[in-house]
Design a protein around this motif. Structure first.
Motif, PDB file in Angstrom:
ATOM      1  N   ASP A   1      -2.553 -21.560  93.922  1.00  0.00           N
ATOM      2  CA  ASP A   1      -1.635 -22.303  94.767  1.00  0.00           C
ATOM      3  C   ASP A   1      -0.245 -21.758  94.505  1.00  0.00           C
ATOM      4  OD1 ASP A   1       0.245 -24.225  95.737  1.00  0.00           O
ATOM      5  OD2 ASP A   1      -1.311 -25.762  95.702  1.00  0.00           O
ATOM      6  N   ASN A   2       0.300 -21.039  95.479  1.00  0.00           N
ATOM      7  CA  ASN A   2       1.604 -20.405  95.268  1.00  0.00           C
ATOM      8  C   ASN A   2       2.706 -21.430  95.032  1.00  0.00           C
ATOM      9  OD1 ASN A   2       0.624 -17.788  95.555  1.00  0.00           O
ATOM     10  ND2 ASN A   2       0.848 -17.830  97.768  1.00  0.00           N
ATOM     11  N   ALA A   3       2.668 -22.524  95.766  1.00  0.00           N
ATOM     12  CA  ALA A   3       3.728 -23.528  95.656  1.00  0.00           C
ATOM     13  C   ALA A   3       3.739 -24.186  94.273  1.00  0.00           C
ATOM     14  CB  ALA A   3       3.562 -24.578  96.747  1.00  0.00           C
ATOM     15  N   LYS A   4       2.560 -24.330  93.691  1.00  0.00           N
ATOM     16  CA  LYS A   4       2.472 -24.999  92.394  1.00  0.00           C
ATOM     17  C   LYS A   4       2.378 -24.017  91.229  1.00  0.00           C
ATOM     18  CE  LYS A   4       0.216 -29.150  94.226  1.00  0.00           C
ATOM     19  NZ  LYS A   4      -0.973 -30.037  94.141  1.00  0.00           N
ATOM     20  N   ASN A   5       2.353 -22.713  91.528  1.00  0.00           N
ATOM     21  CA  ASN A   5       2.202 -21.712  90.461  1.00  0.00           C
ATOM     22  C   ASN A   5       0.998 -22.035  89.583  1.00  0.00           C
ATOM     23  OD1 ASN A   5       4.151 -19.829  91.018  1.00  0.00           O
ATOM     24  ND2 ASN A   5       5.355 -20.204  89.184  1.00  0.00           N
ATOM     25  N   THR A   6      -0.090 -22.358  90.205  1.00  0.00           N
ATOM     26  CA  THR A   6      -1.278 -22.798  89.483  1.00  0.00           C
ATOM     27  C   THR A   6      -2.507 -22.035  89.961  1.00  0.00           C
ATOM     28  OG1 THR A   6      -0.366 -25.016  89.163  1.00  0.00           O
ATOM     29  CG2 THR A   6      -2.742 -24.789  88.948  1.00  0.00           C
ATOM     30  N   VAL A   7      -3.332 -21.674  88.999  1.00  0.00           N
ATOM     31  CA  VAL A   7      -4.616 -21.021  89.269  1.00  0.00           C
ATOM     32  C   VAL A   7      -5.717 -22.020  88.939  1.00  0.00           C
ATOM     33  CG1 VAL A   7      -6.163 -19.137  88.628  1.00  0.00           C
ATOM     34  CG2 VAL A   7      -3.700 -18.737  88.790  1.00  0.00           C
ATOM     35  N   TYR A   8      -6.734 -22.042  89.767  1.00  0.00           N
ATOM     36  CA  TYR A   8      -7.827 -22.983  89.583  1.00  0.00           C
ATOM     37  C   TYR A   8      -9.149 -22.253  89.375  1.00  0.00           C
ATOM     38  CZ  TYR A   8      -4.438 -26.152  91.727  1.00  0.00           C
ATOM     39  OH  TYR A   8      -3.312 -26.872  92.004  1.00  0.00           O
ATOM     40  N   LEU A   9     -10.061 -22.919  88.700  1.00  0.00           N
ATOM     41  CA  LEU A   9     -11.435 -22.447  88.614  1.00  0.00           C
ATOM     42  C   LEU A   9     -12.329 -23.640  88.943  1.00  0.00           C
ATOM     43  CD1 LEU A   9     -13.217 -19.959  87.952  1.00  0.00           C
ATOM     44  CD2 LEU A   9     -13.512 -20.961  85.667  1.00  0.00           C
ATOM     45  N   GLN A  10     -12.885 -23.618  90.143  1.00  0.00           N
ATOM     46  CA  GLN A  10     -13.828 -24.651  90.547  1.00  0.00           C
ATOM     47  C   GLN A  10     -15.206 -24.234  90.069  1.00  0.00           C
ATOM     48  OE1 GLN A  10     -13.361 -27.673  92.226  1.00  0.00           O
ATOM     49  NE2 GLN A  10     -15.534 -27.980  91.735  1.00  0.00           N
ATOM     50  N   MET A  11     -15.827 -25.081  89.261  1.00  0.00           N
ATOM     51  CA  MET A  11     -17.122 -24.763  88.669  1.00  0.00           C
ATOM     52  C   MET A  11     -18.158 -25.753  89.174  1.00  0.00           C
ATOM     53  SD  MET A  11     -15.911 -23.858  84.769  1.00  0.00           S
ATOM     54  CE  MET A  11     -15.527 -25.545  84.378  1.00  0.00           C
ATOM     55  N   ASN A  12     -19.129 -25.252  89.907  1.00  0.00           N
ATOM     56  CA  ASN A  12     -20.200 -26.081  90.443  1.00  0.00           C
ATOM     57  C   ASN A  12     -21.532 -25.668  89.824  1.00  0.00           C
ATOM     58  OD1 ASN A  12     -18.313 -27.311  92.188  1.00  0.00           O
ATOM     59  ND2 ASN A  12     -18.674 -25.765  93.775  1.00  0.00           N
ATOM     60  N   SER A  13     -22.514 -26.521  89.984  1.00  0.00           N
ATOM     61  CA  SER A  13     -23.871 -26.245  89.476  1.00  0.00           C
ATOM     62  C   SER A  13     -23.825 -25.786  88.027  1.00  0.00           C
ATOM     63  CB  SER A  13     -24.551 -25.190  90.350  1.00  0.00           C
ATOM     64  OG  SER A  13     -24.623 -25.605  91.696  1.00  0.00           O
ATOM     65  N   LEU A  14     -23.097 -26.515  87.222  1.00  0.00           N
ATOM     66  CA  LEU A  14     -22.894 -26.107  85.830  1.00  0.00           C
ATOM     67  C   LEU A  14     -24.195 -26.133  85.048  1.00  0.00           C
ATOM     68  CD1 LEU A  14     -19.465 -27.807  85.248  1.00  0.00           C
ATOM     69  CD2 LEU A  14     -19.957 -25.400  84.821  1.00  0.00           C
ATOM     70  N   LYS A  15     -24.301 -25.201  84.115  1.00  0.00           N
ATOM     71  CA  LYS A  15     -25.482 -25.060  83.261  1.00  0.00           C
ATOM     72  C   LYS A  15     -25.063 -25.219  81.807  1.00  0.00           C
ATOM     73  CE  LYS A  15     -27.257 -21.519  86.431  1.00  0.00           C
ATOM     74  NZ  LYS A  15     -27.720 -20.102  86.534  1.00  0.00           N
ATOM     75  N   PRO A  16     -25.986 -25.591  80.941  1.00  0.00           N
ATOM     76  CA  PRO A  16     -25.639 -25.694  79.520  1.00  0.00           C
ATOM     77  C   PRO A  16     -25.051 -24.401  78.966  1.00  0.00           C
ATOM     78  CG  PRO A  16     -27.722 -26.783  79.926  1.00  0.00           C
ATOM     79  CD  PRO A  16     -27.345 -26.108  81.212  1.00  0.00           C
ATOM     80  N   GLU A  17     -25.496 -23.263  79.466  1.00  0.00           N
ATOM     81  CA  GLU A  17     -24.971 -21.987  78.973  1.00  0.00           C
ATOM     82  C   GLU A  17     -23.537 -21.716  79.421  1.00  0.00           C
ATOM     83  OE1 GLU A  17     -27.854 -22.505  80.617  1.00  0.00           O
ATOM     84  OE2 GLU A  17     -28.303 -20.844  81.994  1.00  0.00           O
ATOM     85  N   ASP A  18     -22.975 -22.569  80.273  1.00  0.00           N
ATOM     86  CA  ASP A  18     -21.565 -22.464  80.632  1.00  0.00           C
ATOM     87  C   ASP A  18     -20.663 -23.127  79.593  1.00  0.00           C
ATOM     88  OD1 ASP A  18     -22.544 -23.060  84.021  1.00  0.00           O
ATOM     89  OD2 ASP A  18     -21.984 -21.131  83.134  1.00  0.00           O
ATOM     90  N   THR A  19     -21.253 -23.793  78.631  1.00  0.00           N
ATOM     91  CA  THR A  19     -20.481 -24.453  77.581  1.00  0.00           C
ATOM     92  C   THR A  19     -19.669 -23.435  76.793  1.00  0.00           C
ATOM     93  OG1 THR A  19     -22.045 -26.278  77.360  1.00  0.00           O
ATOM     94  CG2 THR A  19     -20.646 -25.789  75.455  1.00  0.00           C
ATOM     95  N   ALA A  20     -18.364 -23.662  76.728  1.00  0.00           N
ATOM     96  CA  ALA A  20     -17.456 -22.722  76.059  1.00  0.00           C
ATOM     97  C   ALA A  20     -16.042 -23.274  76.121  1.00  0.00           C
ATOM     98  CB  ALA A  20     -17.500 -21.350  76.734  1.00  0.00           C
ATOM     99  N   VAL A  21     -15.153 -22.628  75.389  1.00  0.00           N
ATOM    100  CA  VAL A  21     -13.720 -22.843  75.598  1.00  0.00           C
ATOM    101  C   VAL A  21     -13.292 -21.862  76.680  1.00  0.00           C
ATOM    102  CG1 VAL A  21     -11.427 -22.779  74.588  1.00  0.00           C
ATOM    103  CG2 VAL A  21     -13.366 -23.568  73.220  1.00  0.00           C
TER     104      VAL A  21
END
Length: 127
Positions: free
Chosen positions: A73-93
């Motif tokens: 979002d250019n106006a907010k100077n923010t980057v997003y990561l939308q994560m769907n269909s999450l799996k246990p192996e996505d667990t991380a920092v």
């Protein structure tokens, strides 16, 4: 001074969704490549996705392709990561990273290439 601040992590059941945010400040980011990396316990930090701020082009690791979406979002100077269909192996920092780059050169996938990092946000996916 560039600052990257992540938020949005948490605990979610498998199949659920989360949206991570990375608020960027301290520079004009139009020449930046921004990325998300993640690091699970006992494992190396791995590339998840990147976006070229100026044109919005994106790239994903095979492990998240079709499930995760990076955007900015250019106006907010923010980057997003939308994560769907999450799996246990996505667990991380999950870490947000940035680098000001020469416009015609593509971003790299190594964490060593990036100059700026956030503090990380924990994502835990239960089975």
């Amino acid at each position: 001074q560039v600052q990257l601040v992540e938020s949005g992590g948490g605990l979610v059941q498998a199949g659920g969704s989360l949206r991570l945010s990375c608020a960027a400040s301290g520079r004009t980011f139009s020449r930046f490549a921004m990325a998300w990396f993640r690091q699970a316990p006992g494992k190396e930090r791995e590339f998840v996705s990147h976006i070229i701020w100026s044109v919005g082009s994106t790239y994903y690791a095979d492990s998240v392709k079709g499930r995760f979406t990076i955007s900015r979002d250019n106006a907010k100077n923010t980057v997003y990561l939308q994560m769907n269909s999450l799996k246990p192996e996505d667990t991380a920092v999950y870490y947000c990273a940035g680098k000001e780059k020469t416009p015609w050169l593509p971003p790299q996938f190594s964490s060593d290439w990036y100059d700026y990092w956030g503090q990380g946000t924990q994502v835990t996916v239960s089975s």
